[in-house]
Design an enzyme around this catalytic site. Structure first.
Site: not given
Lengths: 423, 608
Positions: B273, B293, B299-300
């Site tokens: 992109h 976070k 947020v993983p």
């Protein structure tokens, strides 16, 4: 695609040429470019000032801090310049962690000066910001508090009032000149689709502004509007990024098609290789291998998207497979043919190209002990996946195939398990 | 931006630059959702007007086509979404035209590669006028069960699998269009599905941002949680961080920023992109994930764990009783398109046309199996091409050379013959090339130029039945038929047609046998004994020699020869040849700027 850095030589060329077009006034800029193919005699004939003036020479390689790194030579004559260049052309240097050869130099008249101004224009979402300082030069960062910045919203005009905060404190004899200079440079910035422009420093020669150092970035998607104005512009790769023959082959394919084909080798001896559909998904596959702790084994970054035709995919897949199998060391390796769920790309059609390449490279794949992991969804995916499964049986290479029912990056974990399992 | 819902079950769009597939996919989605009104009100196709036929379920509907944005907006004042499928070159201008229409509220730009400065103009205009731009470089977006932009969410199967035909509780926004579809799937697996999903596009400056849509989702009561997929590069995620910190978002947000791999690359890298460019610590995926976070988003640790994080957040909402159960229904079946069903081997359909002489489907066109490159590289002539397309075989060079000679000899015969005369009169009446040509060609028939076939037919019949010239000519006379190929208005026994002599010479030199021609000469000898103008004319020479060519080349069966003569191949030679002359006469008259032809009174006998 998008914002591209250009060489200092080109920045100055565009500035000189279009400053005159937009304002009717000449800037006394002189500069010459030297590469491996330059003949000094021809150059001296074309640019007669080279023979008479004292000169400055420096690499023109998109990296900064050249003065601090001792790569700038001042006050030389042309012979000395030639000698300086000869000693460095093609030699590798390391700048900010990137290594690469110096291939291009810029030569300019040596201009003794005591004033150093700073000018910077950056395109932002809602307009452009313009920064200016009377204390420019290599100490700019130390003098950052003296930099004044204004924001010009899209479509707003850069009037004297708007410009005032930048130049208010300047001595009267140069204030008008600098204000006009900033206004013309800003007009030029917009007219030529610059996205970034910096002069650090510029000074005055014969009462006219003169950039001693200049950086520029153009929006290359605007090339269709500007190809005449830009004339022969070069978009060099970032410093330190040297394309291997395979990478430049894919780069060539990419430039010829409306689809997108990207390929970067990260580690030629890596044991996990990827070939992923989609700009967004390809990044996530590379992320996942890294996030799972196996960044060091990742061979490449590869992305194909925008519905490439079967022939393009075939040529592209050949390159990826060749690189992935180039180092058969007896250890297992994994090829991840991944992708999200396509919106409109015909999965079976693009897989046809990959399957043809896999068939061609059967013996290489076997020699490299390659295991293949496939995950993809989208139009016609059932047929594409079925063909992949059939291929595994046909050529006797382990191929695991998953559709949209499986998570997208699950095969990354499998690929890691494959290469780490006792061989 | 902010405010709430962009679309509803009655939203209608204008579609710029006709593309059959995405429009059909929108209409199929409408049908699946049980919409009554098609979501595409009109199409804008610069330079075209009329209607396009598309399916709405089983039925066909006609969607009006307009040539300008203004005309389309005037005709469909309730269509407030503008879907722009223009190329990157023209997307900005057409999008600006749309934004300037008071009826248009939302513009979605699909094209990738729109110049940054153009997009900035659109952003500035949209902000000042309270409008929404989605894209550029996007697939669009979808409001489940209500409205879908273009190709969003892919196939019908996928839409059904992701339950996008009815609303769920999750608001989703991403940069990547491809990944949005993947996430619709993921979200459907672990929640009650999407309420609305938007892909803002991968450009540096998207028309609307991640935070724009998150804030909007926050105002939509049916959206209970928000999922965000960001990307390295740019600072867009930080405006979301700010919004979270300022407490502007009171619904749970699950976010992941992709591109953690960028640190693996030593030099600056441009990913797929335009906006995804590595460089700058602030713009890195790691920094953005950390900031999100810290601002309170879930947020993983990796993309792999994203699904679990979404699941946990949703289940918590269920536990808290904040999710009301979705009313499920079975969407109707979309009839399959014939071409897709054929491709997948489910149905078969008879063809309506059969063709055996040429094929344009491959890399290069083939004439009777011979590819164009061979034709050019091996120096084929017009005669060879005729032999391929008319006779479906490569005839020996002497045959194709003979064909070429016939064409050259018959190409023109002066301005006074009926064909040329008609062409000249038509050209002078100001008609175009094709009209002038065919008005001349239409005179070709039994009296003008049509004698070659007949000559061949009668000579062949007589020779094959073993008739002597005397028997042949006399039997024709009895039937009241003039012998075709014999007789000339000007030429005489002592002043033969030069063209006939040339043909005979060529045949004597190159043909293995000239029995039919010799028979024709015997006939001529007999007819000359009756009258001095009954010479073998050019039609008779070509007709008889063509019989020799067919029989002597050994490449045609007897049956094939009969068929060739019967169908009228030989008149084809005359039509083809004379077209050259008739085209020449047309150009000649036009070049000379000749006025309308009017026949003089004096040249007409007026009588009762």
């Amino acid at each position: 695609m998008a914002r591209k850095k250009i060489r200092e030589y080109d920045s100055k060329r565009l500035l000189k040429e279009h400053f005159k077009r937009l304002s009717g006034r000449d800037l006394p800029i002189k500069s010459a470019q030297v590469t491996e193919s330059t003949d000094f005699n021809e150059l001296a004939e074309k640019e007669p000032w080279l023979a008479s003036a004292k000169l400055v020479v420096k690499p023109d390689m998109l990296f900064g801090k050249r003065g601090k790194s001792g790569l700038v030579a001042l006050n030389l004559d042309l012979d000395q310049v030639a000698e300086f260049i000869q000693g460095r052309l093609g030699k590798e240097v390391e700048m900010g962690g990137c290594k690469g050869p110096i291939t291009t130099f810029i030569i300019e008249p040596f201009i003794p000066h005591d004033q150093e101004f700073y000018l910077n224009i950056v395109s932002e979402r809602l307009g452009c910001s313009i920064s200016f300082s009377e204390c420019g030069g290599i100490e700019i960062e130390e003098n950052w508090d003296k930099v004044k910045t204004i924001f010009v919203p899209t479509n707003a005009r850069l009037t004297s009032d708007v410009c005032a905060p930048l130049v208010a404190t300047l001595p009267l004899e140069i204030k008008g000149e600098i204000e006009e200079f900033i206004q013309v440079v800003f007009a030029l910035f917009q007219d030529l689709d610059f996205t970034f422009l910096e002069m650090n420093p510029f000074t005055f020669v014969d009462g006219k502004p003169y950039p001693l150092d200049m950086r520029g970035e153009l929006d290359d998607t605007a090339a269709f509007k500007n190809f005449k104005k830009w004339s022969n512009i070069e978009f060099p790769m970032p410093f330190g990024r040297v394309m291997s023959p395979t990478e430049s082959f894919v780069h060539g394919l990419d430039e010829k098609t409306s689809a997108s084909l990207k390929f970067t080798v990260l580690n030629p001896k890596g044991r996990i290789w990827t070939m992923v559909a989609g700009g967004g998904a390809s990044v996530i596959y590379a992320d996942t291998v890294g996030d799972l702790g196996y960044a060091s084994e990742l061979g490449n970054y590869a992305e194909y998207s925008g519905a490439p035709n079967e022939e393009e995919v075939l040529q592209y897949a050949r390159v990826v497979i060749d690189c992935a199998t180039s180092d058969p060391d007896g250890h297992k390796r994994a090829l991840v043919i991944g992708g999200g769920i396509a919106n409109f790309t015909d999965v079976a059609a693009t897989f046809n190209g990959i399957i043809r390449a896999l068939k061609e490279k059967e013996s290489k794949l076997k020699a490299a002990r390659m295991c293949i992991y496939v995950r993809r969804g989208g139009p016609n995916y059932q047929r594409g996946l079925a063909k992949m499964r059939a291929l595994g049986e046909e050529i006797g290479i382990p191929i695991e195939v998953y559709g949209p029912e499986a998570t997208m990056t699950g095969i990354c974990k499998q690929a890691i398990e494959c290469i780490t399992a006792a061989a | 931006m902010a405010t709430g819902q962009l679309f509803s079950r009655t939203t209608q769009a204008l579609f710029y630059n006709y593309k059959q597939l995405p429009i059909q996919r929108m209409l199929d989605f409408d049908f699946l959702c049980g919409r009554e009104l098609p979501s595409v009100a009109g199409i804008i196709n610069p330079g075209a007007e009329g209607f396009q036929k598309l399916f709405f379920g089983q039925e066909e509907i006609a969607i009006p086509v307009h040539s300008t944005v203004e005309a389309a907006c005037a005709a469909h004042p309730t269509a407030d979404v503008f879907i722009n499928f223009a190329s990157f070159r023209s997307a900005a201008a057409s999008s600006m035209a749309a934004l300037k229409q008071p009826t248009v509220r939302v513009v979605a730009i699909i094209a990738e590669g729109v110049p940054e400065s153009d997009t900035k103009q659109l952003i500035a205009y949209a902000r000042a006028n309270n409008k929404v731009v989605i894209g550029p470089a996007t697939v669009g977006g979808i409001q489940a069960g209500a409205f879908k932009i273009g190709d969003t969410a892919g196939t019908i199967d996928n839409i059904v699998a992701c339950k996008l035909y009815r609303p769920g509780s999750v608001g989703f926004v991403s940069k990547s269009g491809g990944m949005s579809n993947e996430l619709y799937n993921t979200i459907a697996r672990v929640t009650d599905g999407i309420y609305e999903g938007i892909a803002i596009g991968g450009d540096v400056f998207p028309g609307s941002t991640l935070s724009d849509h998150v804030l909007r989702f926050n105002n939509i009561p049916q959206v209970k949680m928000i999922v965000v997929l960001g990307e390295l590069g740019g600072r867009d995620e930080y405006s979301l961080v700010e919004a979270l910190k300022q407490g502007k978002v009171n619904k749970p947000v699950v976010a992941w920023v992709s591109g953690t791999c960028a640190r693996l690359f030593k030099s600056e890298v441009q990913f797929g992109h335009a906006g995804a460019k590595s460089g700058g610590e602030m713009e890195s995926a790691q920094a953005k994930n950390q900031a999100l976070k810290n601002a309170g988003a879930a947020v993983p640790t990796s993309y792999e764990a994203f699904e679990t994080a979404i699941k946990e957040t949703f289940e918590k909402l269920v536990e808290e009783g904040k999710i009301s159960s979705v009313k499920e229904f079975t969407p109707p079946q979309i009839p399959e398109d014939l071409n897709i069903a054929i491709k997948s081997g489910k149905v078969r359909a008879p063809t309506h046309i059969i063709s055996t002489i040429s094929d344009d489907r491959g890399e290069e066109p083939c004439y009777a199996g011979v590819p164009m490159s061979s034709i050019v590289e091996q120096g084929y002539g017009v005669g060879d091409v005729i032999s391929l397309l008319w006779f479906k075989r490569s005839l020996p060079r002497y045959c194709t050379h003979f064909i070429e000679i016939c064409i050259m000899l018959c190409a023109d015969h002066g301005p006074c013959v009926s064909g040329a005369h008609n062409t000249i009169v038509t050209a002078r009446a100001g008609k175009d090339l094709v009209s002038s040509l065919v008005s001349g060609l239409l005179t070709i028939g039994p009296r003008f130029g049509g004698a070659i076939d007949d000559a061949a037919r009668y000579f062949k019949d007589a020779y094959d039945r073993g008739l002597t010239p005397y028997e042949f000519v006399e039997s024709m006379k009895k039937k009241g038929i003039r012998v075709p190929g014999i007789g000339h208005r000007i030429k005489r026994g002592d002043n033969r047609d030069k063209r006939v002599e040339l043909l005979q010479q060529f045949a004597h030199t190159h043909f293995p046998s000239v029995k039919y021609m010799e028979y024709a000469v015997q006939v001529e000898t007999y007819t000359l004994s009756k009258a001095n103008n009954l010479v073998l004319n050019v039609d008779g020479a070509i007709g008889s020699l063509f019989l020799d060519l067919l029989a002597g080349s050994g490449m045609f069966s007897k049956q094939e020869i009969d068929e060739i003569v019967g169908i009228g191949y030989l008149n084809g030679l005359f039509v083809l040849a004379r077209s050259i002359g008739l085209i020449g006469h047309t150009f000649d008259q036009k070049r000379l700027k000749q006025p309308l032809y009017r026949h003089p009174w004096e040249d007409v006998l007026y009588t009762k």
